[in-house]
Motif scaffolding. Structure first.
Motif, PDB file in Angstrom:
ATOM      1  N   TYR A  49     -11.226  38.620  24.628  1.00  0.00           N
ATOM      2  CA  TYR A  49     -11.664  37.204  24.850  1.00  0.00           C
ATOM      3  C   TYR A  49     -11.557  35.788  23.258  1.00  0.00           C
ATOM      4  O   TYR A  49     -11.526  34.892  23.665  1.00  0.00           O
ATOM      5  CB  TYR A  49     -12.656  37.316  25.084  1.00  0.00           C
ATOM      6  N   TRP A  50     -11.884  36.697  21.892  1.00  0.00           N
ATOM      7  CA  TRP A  50     -12.511  36.020  20.864  1.00  0.00           C
ATOM      8  C   TRP A  50     -11.258  35.941  19.917  1.00  0.00           C
ATOM      9  O   TRP A  50     -11.501  34.833  19.434  1.00  0.00           O
ATOM     10  CB  TRP A  50     -13.481  36.133  20.462  1.00  0.00           C
TER      11      TRP A  50
ATOM     12  N   GLY B 222     -17.913  24.179  35.182  1.00  0.00           N
ATOM     13  CA  GLY B 222     -16.911  24.302  34.102  1.00  0.00           C
ATOM     14  C   GLY B 222     -15.266  22.894  33.710  1.00  0.00           C
ATOM     15  O   GLY B 222     -14.063  23.549  33.863  1.00  0.00           O
ATOM     16  N   VAL B 223     -15.726  22.119  34.254  1.00  0.00           N
ATOM     17  CA  VAL B 223     -14.842  20.859  34.422  1.00  0.00           C
ATOM     18  C   VAL B 223     -13.795  21.174  32.861  1.00  0.00           C
ATOM     19  O   VAL B 223     -15.141  20.889  31.831  1.00  0.00           O
ATOM     20  CB  VAL B 223     -14.934  19.630  34.668  1.00  0.00           C
ATOM     21  N   VAL B 224     -12.937  20.434  32.506  1.00  0.00           N
ATOM     22  CA  VAL B 224     -12.359  20.689  31.652  1.00  0.00           C
ATOM     23  C   VAL B 224     -10.961  19.332  31.096  1.00  0.00           C
ATOM     24  O   VAL B 224     -10.391  19.797  32.326  1.00  0.00           O
ATOM     25  CB  VAL B 224     -11.774  21.276  30.135  1.00  0.00           C
ATOM     26  N   ASN B 225     -10.592  18.639  30.754  1.00  0.00           N
ATOM     27  CA  ASN B 225     -10.332  17.402  30.460  1.00  0.00           C
ATOM     28  C   ASN B 225      -9.178  16.934  29.252  1.00  0.00           C
ATOM     29  O   ASN B 225      -9.483  16.659  28.861  1.00  0.00           O
ATOM     30  CB  ASN B 225     -10.408  16.137  31.074  1.00  0.00           C
ATOM     31  N   PRO B 226      -8.423  18.151  29.188  1.00  0.00           N
ATOM     32  CA  PRO B 226      -7.333  17.936  28.042  1.00  0.00           C
ATOM     33  C   PRO B 226      -6.906  16.782  27.783  1.00  0.00           C
ATOM     34  O   PRO B 226      -6.511  16.612  26.265  1.00  0.00           O
ATOM     35  CB  PRO B 226      -6.338  19.523  28.602  1.00  0.00           C
ATOM     36  N   ASP B 227      -6.557  16.650  28.640  1.00  0.00           N
ATOM     37  CA  ASP B 227      -5.831  15.204  28.759  1.00  0.00           C
ATOM     38  C   ASP B 227      -6.871  14.331  27.538  1.00  0.00           C
ATOM     39  O   ASP B 227      -6.413  13.115  26.250  1.00  0.00           O
ATOM     40  CB  ASP B 227      -5.780  14.172  29.989  1.00  0.00           C
TER      41      ASP B 227
ATOM     42  N   LEU C 164      -7.785  22.424  15.276  1.00  0.00           N
ATOM     43  CA  LEU C 164      -7.554  22.938  16.705  1.00  0.00           C
ATOM     44  C   LEU C 164      -7.984  22.665  18.084  1.00  0.00           C
ATOM     45  O   LEU C 164      -8.649  22.343  17.718  1.00  0.00           O
ATOM     46  CB  LEU C 164      -8.591  23.971  16.206  1.00  0.00           C
ATOM     47  N   TYR C 165      -7.178  23.318  19.055  1.00  0.00           N
ATOM     48  CA  TYR C 165      -8.418  23.228  21.106  1.00  0.00           C
ATOM     49  C   TYR C 165      -7.484  24.408  21.397  1.00  0.00           C
ATOM     50  O   TYR C 165      -6.903  24.659  21.421  1.00  0.00           O
ATOM     51  CB  TYR C 165      -7.151  21.457  21.311  1.00  0.00           C
ATOM     52  N   HIS C 166      -8.794  24.494  21.826  1.00  0.00           N
ATOM     53  CA  HIS C 166      -8.494  26.320  22.714  1.00  0.00           C
ATOM     54  C   HIS C 166      -9.315  25.970  24.323  1.00  0.00           C
ATOM     55  O   HIS C 166     -10.534  26.370  24.257  1.00  0.00           O
ATOM     56  CB  HIS C 166      -9.152  26.816  21.642  1.00  0.00           C
ATOM     57  N   ILE C 167      -8.646  26.537  24.881  1.00  0.00           N
ATOM     58  CA  ILE C 167      -9.158  27.365  26.274  1.00  0.00           C
ATOM     59  C   ILE C 167      -9.142  28.282  26.898  1.00  0.00           C
ATOM     60  O   ILE C 167      -7.906  28.690  27.325  1.00  0.00           O
ATOM     61  CB  ILE C 167      -8.792  25.424  27.794  1.00  0.00           C
ATOM     62  N   PRO C 168      -9.846  28.550  27.528  1.00  0.00           N
ATOM     63  CA  PRO C 168     -11.782  28.140  27.220  1.00  0.00           C
ATOM     64  C   PRO C 168     -12.661  29.003  26.059  1.00  0.00           C
ATOM     65  O   PRO C 168     -11.794  30.150  25.066  1.00  0.00           O
ATOM     66  CB  PRO C 168     -12.119  28.964  28.552  1.00  0.00           C
TER      67      PRO C 168
ATOM     68  N   GLY D 119     -13.182  22.327  20.677  1.00  0.00           N
ATOM     69  CA  GLY D 119     -12.527  21.169  19.710  1.00  0.00           C
ATOM     70  C   GLY D 119     -12.751  21.183  18.261  1.00  0.00           C
ATOM     71  O   GLY D 119     -14.174  21.824  18.209  1.00  0.00           O
ATOM     72  N   ALA D 120     -11.711  21.416  17.895  1.00  0.00           N
ATOM     73  CA  ALA D 120     -12.462  20.867  15.889  1.00  0.00           C
ATOM     74  C   ALA D 120     -11.619  20.018  15.723  1.00  0.00           C
ATOM     75  O   ALA D 120     -10.004  20.591  15.734  1.00  0.00           O
ATOM     76  CB  ALA D 120     -12.417  22.347  15.087  1.00  0.00           C
TER      77      ALA D 120
END
Ligand code: DHB
Ligand code: FE
Length: 279
Positions: free
Chosen positions: A29-30, A201-206, A261-265, A272-273
């Motif tokens: 997972y990590w 749990g909502v995420v919004n990459p845009d 860095l952008y990573h889901i979930p 994000g960093a």
């Protein structure tokens, strides 16, 4: 004179700290997240400033919901790790920099930011997880920290614009500090996430990507979002992103993006960093 040389925005998901504390970073997972963090950590190994100003939020650990200050500066010699729910992490005590902290308090007050001043302030995952993300698991953190705590928990919250202006004032206050210090500033929290309720749990990459792009090229665009905009687009806890505006405000007009860095979930969030250098 002191100067702000770099900024980092990073999520502060407690599970990231727990994965490190419990030796789970190699689990499936990590793995991808921690591999993605490696270039960011390599940059931190080479670029330790004299002091880090860490803009974070307390999650009802040190503050109770009865009494929340909008902006607090920690002026103590040290700050103990603590956490609501899980208890303190077994990470080093965070050493402060009282002299710089008091200078910031005085300069910010003179600029009409009415800062609360904390001699003692226990610091939760909002501050300790970013330290672990940057510096891994040392015996002592490599630089002292001035904690700047922002209320993103108990409404009414400071606006996104107010946070940016606070950052600008921090930048000016640093520049008037009479010692030749390099300063890093971090904004923690976010990105899009909601921990409870119907939209948990909502995420919004845009939205997240736009926010990250704006940090680099159009930071004022990120000051125009209302709290409702953040909550609608990025979930209730996505409003933590206003703390990244403090970081960005302190960096001045132009920045260079060093890493992203952008990573889901990661837990319930989009992790994000970003690392930015001034100029
Ligand atoms: C999570 C994220 C946070 O920012 C936080 O403060 C607590 C939990 C999470 O995604 O698990
Ligand atoms: Fe949080």
């Amino acid at each position: 004179m002191a100067r702000v040389v770099s900024g980092m925005g990073t999520s502060h998901v407690p599970g990231v700290g727990a994965a490190m504390d419990n030796g789970k970073t190699h689990e499936e997972y990590w793995q991808e997240l921690f591999a993605g963090l490696e270039p960011l950590r390599a940059w931190h190994r080479k670029n330790v400033p004299d002091v880090n100003i860490i803009v974070f939020n307390d999650h009802a650990t040190s503050y109770s919901l009865d009494s929340y200050s909008t902006f607090t500066i920690g002026v103590g010699e040290e700050f103990k790790p603590a956490d609501e729910g899980w208890g303190p992490r077994a990470v080093p005590v965070v050493k402060g920099h009282p002299e710089l902290a008091w200078h910031l308090v005085e300069q910010l007050m003179a600029e009409e930011f009415d800062m609360a001043v904390a001699g003692s302030l226990d610091v939760d995952h909002g501050l300790t997880v970013p330290l672990s993300i940057a510096y891994d698991q040392p015996d002592a953190w490599p630089a002292p920290v001035v904690p700047v705590c922002v209320n993103v928990i108990q409404h009414p919250l400071p606006t996104a614009l107010r946070c940016y202006k606070l950052g600008q004032a921090i930048g000016r206050a640093v520049a008037s500090y009479d010692e030749n210090l390099t300063i890093g500033i971090w904004g923690t929290g976010g990105l899009s996430h909601q921990l409870g309720g119907e939209r948990a749990g909502v995420v919004n990459p845009d939205f997240d990507k736009q926010f990250l792009d704006n940090l680099v090229g159009d930071p004022l665009a990120n000051t125009k979002f209302s709290h409702t905009d953040f909550i609608r687009e990025a979930g209730c806890e996505g409003v933590e992103m206003i703390m990244w505006n403090v970081m960005r405000g302190a960096l001045g007009d132009t920045v260079t993006e060093i890493h992203r860095l952008y990573h889901i979930p990661v837990s319930a969030t989009a992790y994000g960093a970003i690392i930015l250098e001034t100029g």
